[in-house]
Scaffold this motif. Structure first.
Motif, short mmCIF file in Angstrom:
data_model
loop_
_atom_site.label_atom_id
_atom_site.label_comp_id
_atom_site.label_asym_id
_atom_site.label_seq_id
_atom_site.Cartn_x
_atom_site.Cartn_y
_atom_site.Cartn_z
N UNK A 183 -4.04 11.00 -17.28
CA UNK A 183 -4.06 10.34 -17.26
C UNK A 183 -3.29 9.60 -15.81
N UNK A 184 -2.17 10.73 -15.40
CA UNK A 184 -1.87 10.64 -14.04
C UNK A 184 -2.75 10.51 -12.82
N UNK A 185 -3.97 11.31 -13.09
CA UNK A 185 -5.19 11.74 -12.37
C UNK A 185 -5.53 10.72 -12.03
N UNK A 186 -6.03 9.90 -12.96
CA UNK A 186 -6.86 8.70 -13.07
C UNK A 186 -5.92 7.62 -12.40
N UNK A 187 -4.63 7.42 -12.63
CA UNK A 187 -4.00 6.47 -12.09
C UNK A 187 -3.99 6.55 -10.67
N UNK A 188 -3.69 7.62 -10.19
CA UNK A 188 -3.69 8.35 -8.72
C UNK A 188 -4.92 7.93 -7.75
N UNK A 189 -6.57 8.25 -9.20
CA UNK A 189 -7.42 7.41 -7.91
C UNK A 189 -7.60 6.70 -7.72
N UNK A 190 -7.50 5.39 -9.57
CA UNK A 190 -7.47 4.14 -9.11
C UNK A 190 -6.10 3.12 -8.14
N UNK A 191 -5.61 4.47 -7.80
CA UNK A 191 -3.86 3.03 -6.75
C UNK A 191 -5.44 3.68 -5.36
N UNK A 192 -5.55 4.97 -5.29
CA UNK A 192 -6.90 4.96 -3.85
C UNK A 192 -7.66 4.30 -3.88
N UNK A 193 -8.19 3.73 -5.06
CA UNK A 193 -9.41 2.81 -4.93
C UNK A 193 -9.47 1.63 -4.18
N UNK A 194 -7.80 1.40 -4.83
CA UNK A 194 -7.66 -0.41 -4.40
C UNK A 194 -7.39 0.17 -3.42
N UNK A 195 -6.65 0.67 -2.59
CA UNK A 195 -5.98 0.93 -1.18
C UNK A 195 -6.88 0.64 -0.14
N UNK A 196 -8.12 1.80 -0.35
CA UNK A 196 -9.71 1.94 0.60
C UNK A 196 -10.24 0.29 0.03
N UNK A 197 -10.09 -0.04 -1.09
CA UNK A 197 -10.97 -1.77 -1.45
C UNK A 197 -10.15 -2.48 -0.23
#
Length: 536
Positions: free
Chosen positions: A175-189
């Motif tokens: 879950x932590x990894x998914x949320x971290x990945x999600x945050x980075x995707x949001x920041x990248x977009x």
């Protein structure tokens, strides 16, 4: 578990039982057909095969229809409830969750929580129902085999869920990894243009790829445990079939079992244990589901802190409130620390209070707290009614906030301004625009009020955006108005012309102005960080 899920579990069990019955009937039919009996002897079995084959699909369809209907109904209600909780939570409490985390809670998190019934309990109950029916047939044909098969079935019905649950113990890291990945995707977009301009888009991609690799490793660990559970199930199913051969052969030798039933006894365990095949993958979600329930409950706990009033009738009776009082009012950006000093003052109808002070002293925090967007200590009252106890609807009827960083939507001028008053006519809008010296500009545009302001108002200058936002706030008719830096980006000559017109228009209302500029029309001044209050 509501009634629909119980019905779905029963229908699922019947569907699996029909599968076992289909296999048993087919085995008997093939064995009997090898003896070439009269066709009438086989007729009932032939019809039964068709019946069980069709019924299995029908009951499976009904189970899916009812269970998914129940799940989607619960998911919809849960999303609405959670969204309403977000609307009533002070921003300072809500900001402990990242944007990607909130998005996942509203989508995947809620779906996962409802999977407890749809993907875990319903399959398990269905498997138990089907297993009991199949073991009942075995017990009727070979009692000893029924006892052994029942014991093994119960063992696997308990063991496979445990293995599945162990497979979910990595969920927290996942879950932590998914949320971290999600945050980075949001920041990248959201920062796509900036990342290309400053040449760090590749770095963002590498970071996201690294997180994705970690998720793949976690998937591999889960696959290992899933393979183990499949191996255990296959072993015990095969072993039970071997035991079935031994027992059924002895029963045939002793004349206690008809030879045509030999295939039924040998093959039926395979169908019985096959009903357990979905349990490891189902219970692999259990850790994720339980975690989702906990995290969602922690968010929904905020809804128990909703600003519900004990004086509902009193609020309705305040037709023309005349006094706003703050006493030891201290906005808080989080639960444990305050970012603003305590302030106390009273705003009467017809008064203009200037709240001033250096940047970062907490002026805007006061406004946000008054609107329920920040938690606060102390007391804030409108005619004796605590602001904290006002539901959002009533607070919005009493207070208007024009924040410093307000938002212009990518729509027309008219639609942006009508947010302040959806019923405002073009004549009323033009009157307000004239107060802020925008009427001539808007009329000169080819499309007038239908002119598109652009994304975030970028079709207009900073000063024009500020005046559009001020006009929108002026369209609202509330007893008290809070203006946060209303004259930002305007030159002093414009301020000298516009400010008197604005405050004349607001005459008879309580006004709090947050500004670094001097406001000659202010009846009192509050300087944060100072003990004095001057009255003009």
């Amino acid at each position: 578990m509501n009634r629909k899920f119980w019905i779905a579990a029963t229908l699922g069990g019947i569907s699996l039982a029909m599968g076992s019955a289909l296999l048993a009937t087919s085995a008997w039919l093939l064995s009997m057909a090898s003896l070439r009996p009269p066709i009438l002897t086989l007729e009932v079995a032939v019809v039964s095969v068709r019946f069980f084959g069709l019924s299995r699909g029908i009951f499976r369809y009904l189970e899916r229809l009812i269970s998914h209907d129940a799940a989607f109904t619960r998911i919809t209600k849960a999303r609405v409830r959670l969204f309403e909780s977000f609307l009533t939570v002070p921003y300072a409490k809500l900001k402990v969750f990242s944007r990607a985390e909130i998005l996942q809670r509203l989508t995947k998190g809620i779906e996962r929580r409802e999977d407890l019934y749809l993907r875990v309990l319903v399959p398990w109950l269905s498997a138990v129902i089907a297993g009991v029916s199949g073991i009942g047939i075995l017990s009727y044909l070979v009692p000893k085999l029924g006892l052994i098969s029942g014991a093994i079935f119960l063992l696997l019905a308990a063991l496979l869920p445990i293995i599945g649950y162990l497979n979910s113990t990595e969920f927290k890291n996942r879950q932590l990894q998914e949320e971290e990945l999600g945050n980075k995707i949001v920041i990248a977009i959201e920062g796509r243009d900036e990342s290309l301009l400053f040449n760090y888009s590749k770095q963002l991609q590498e970071q996201a790829t690294s997180d994705a690799d970690i998720l793949r490793k976690l998937d591999f660990k889960e696959a290992l445990l899933s393979g183990l559970s499949t191996a255990i199930l296959t072993f015990f199913a095969g072993a039970t079939s071997v035991v079935a051969i031994y027992f059924s052969y002895n029963e045939v030798e002793n004349g206690l079992l008809s030879p045509v039933n030999l295939a039924v006894v040998v093959l039926l365990p395979l169908a019985i244990f096959d009903s357990l095949s979905t349990l490891p993958s189902a219970f692999a979600f259990l850790g994720e589901i339980l975690k989702a329930r906990d995290t969602l409950s922690s968010i929904e706990l905020f809804s128990s802190e909703k600003f519900k009033t004990d004086s509902y009738d009193s609020i309705l009776n305040v037709v023309d409130p005349f006094q706003l009082t703050l006493q030891d009012f201290q906005p808080q950006w989080n639960v444990d620390s305050a970012s603003s000093p305590k302030i106390s003052f009273v705003v009467q109808r017809g008064e203009i209070v200037l709240l001033t002070g250096p940047s970062g002293s907490g002026k805007s925090s006061v406004a946000l707290a008054m609107m329920g967007l920040l938690d606060f200590e102390g007391s804030g009252k409108i005619d004796g009614i605590e602001i904290k106890n006002l539901v959002e609807e009533h607070r919005n009827l009493l207070l208007t906030l024009a924040p410093q960083n307000d938002y212009l939507f990518a729509s027309s001028i008219r639609e942006n301004l009508r947010i302040g008053d959806p019923t405002a006519s073009d004549e009323k809008i033009s009157k307000i625009l004239s107060l802020v010296e925008l009427e001539k500009l808007i009329k000169s545009l080819p499309e007038g009020l239908d002119t598109h302001v652009g994304a975030k108002g970028l079709n207009f200058s900073g000063g024009e955006q500020r005046r559009l936002l001020l006009a929108r706030a002026l369209l609202r008719r509330t007893p008290f108005v809070i203006l946060d830096e209303p004259f930002e980006f305007l030159d002093m000559e414009q301020v000298k012309r516009i400010a008197p017109r604005v405050f004349e228009y607001l005459k008879g209302r309580g006004v709090m102005v947050i500004s670094h500029l001097p406001i000659p029309q202010a009846t009192s001044v509050i300087a944060l960080g100072m003990d004095s209050r001057s009255t003009g």
